[in-house]
Design a protein around this motif. Structure first.
Motif, PDB file in Angstrom:
ATOM      1  N   SER A  37      46.524  35.095  64.226  1.00 35.48           N
ATOM      2  CA  SER A  37      45.668  35.598  65.305  1.00 35.48           C
ATOM      3  C   SER A  37      44.573  34.590  65.655  1.00 35.48           C
ATOM      4  O   SER A  37      43.824  34.796  66.599  1.00 35.48           O
ATOM      5  CB  SER A  37      45.049  36.940  64.908  1.00 35.48           C
ATOM      6  OG  SER A  37      44.385  36.810  63.682  1.00 35.48           O
ATOM      7  N   SER A  38      44.511  33.484  64.913  1.00 37.56           N
ATOM      8  CA  SER A  38      43.470  32.483  65.154  1.00 37.56           C
ATOM      9  C   SER A  38      43.610  31.859  66.539  1.00 37.56           C
ATOM     10  O   SER A  38      44.691  31.429  66.930  1.00 37.56           O
ATOM     11  CB  SER A  38      43.537  31.380  64.101  1.00 37.56           C
ATOM     12  OG  SER A  38      42.614  30.359  64.422  1.00 37.56           O
ATOM     13  N   LYS A  39      42.496  31.800  67.226  1.00 41.48           N
ATOM     14  CA  LYS A  39      42.463  31.148  68.538  1.00 41.48           C
ATOM     15  C   LYS A  39      41.687  29.837  68.465  1.00 41.48           C
ATOM     16  O   LYS A  39      41.394  29.237  69.482  1.00 41.48           O
ATOM     17  CB  LYS A  39      41.849  32.082  69.566  1.00 41.48           C
ATOM     18  CG  LYS A  39      42.706  33.303  69.803  1.00 41.48           C
ATOM     19  CD  LYS A  39      42.147  34.203  70.862  1.00 41.48           C
ATOM     20  CE  LYS A  39      43.111  35.359  71.023  1.00 41.48           C
ATOM     21  NZ  LYS A  39      42.761  36.303  71.996  1.00 41.48           N
TER      22      LYS A  39
ATOM     23  N   ARG B  23      50.605  32.337  68.354  1.00 41.06           N
ATOM     24  CA  ARG B  23      49.496  33.288  68.243  1.00 41.06           C
ATOM     25  C   ARG B  23      50.066  34.702  68.326  1.00 41.06           C
ATOM     26  O   ARG B  23      50.900  34.998  69.175  1.00 41.06           O
ATOM     27  CB  ARG B  23      48.489  33.063  69.366  1.00 41.06           C
ATOM     28  CG  ARG B  23      47.689  31.815  69.138  1.00 41.06           C
ATOM     29  CD  ARG B  23      46.426  31.772  69.981  1.00 41.06           C
ATOM     30  NE  ARG B  23      45.694  30.566  69.680  1.00 41.06           N
ATOM     31  CZ  ARG B  23      45.700  29.487  70.452  1.00 41.06           C
ATOM     32  NH1 ARG B  23      46.381  29.480  71.569  1.00 41.06           N
ATOM     33  NH2 ARG B  23      45.005  28.427  70.109  1.00 41.06           N
TER      34      ARG B  23
END
Length: 151
Positions: free
Chosen positions: A99-101, A119
């Motif tokens: 989920s890291s942006k 993602r």
């Protein structure tokens, strides 16, 4: 959908995300056995057949590792670094599913040898589709290198 004897290693500490991924694979008719590691150390123990996974020594490596980045004990980038540093696993397909942006996570993932960076979609339908596409590509279309013998 795929060669159902090839194991997938899902490295995910969030139980909800883990369940969603397993459900998405099932809905996509991916019949492969899926092993789940809840932290980075457990993932490496599984891959290198040590500790509680020592009984796997004669088992083949997974066909695919799906790796979250935010993990307890050892983060996903540390796991990836260890995978690429060992001759037995350096060619193992690794897909980061996170989920890291953060752009730095993306850059670091590829710099350390990730084969893909995905993602996690927030929408359930989009998540199902993303996992389905991952399964189709990495388990059916992608050609993996031959397994190396243990030293």
């Amino acid at each position: 959908m795929s060669d159902s004897n090839k194991v997938i290693l899902l490295v995910e500490d969030n139980q909800d995300d883990s369940m969603l991924t397993l459900r998405a694979f099932k809905r996509s008719h991916v019949m492969n056995p899926i092993a789940v590691a809840r932290d980075g150390i457990e993932a490496l123990d599984f891959l290198f057949a040590r500790g509680p996974h020592a009984d796997r020594e004669s088992e083949p490596l997974p066909a695919l590792v799906i790796l979250d980045l935010k993990l307890p004990k050892l983060d996903g980038l540390g796991v990836l670094k260890a995978i690429r540093a060992d001759e037995r696993t350096q060619l193992l397909p690794v897909v980061i599913l996170t989920s890291s942006k953060q752009e730095q996570d993306l850059i670091s993932g590829y710099s350390l040898g990730a084969n893909s960076y995905v993602r996690k979609p927030v929408d359930f339908t989009e998540f199902l589709e993303a996992v389905k596409v991952l399964g189709i590509y990495w388990l059916m279309m992608n050609q993996t290198p031959p397994e190396r013998a243990s030293p």
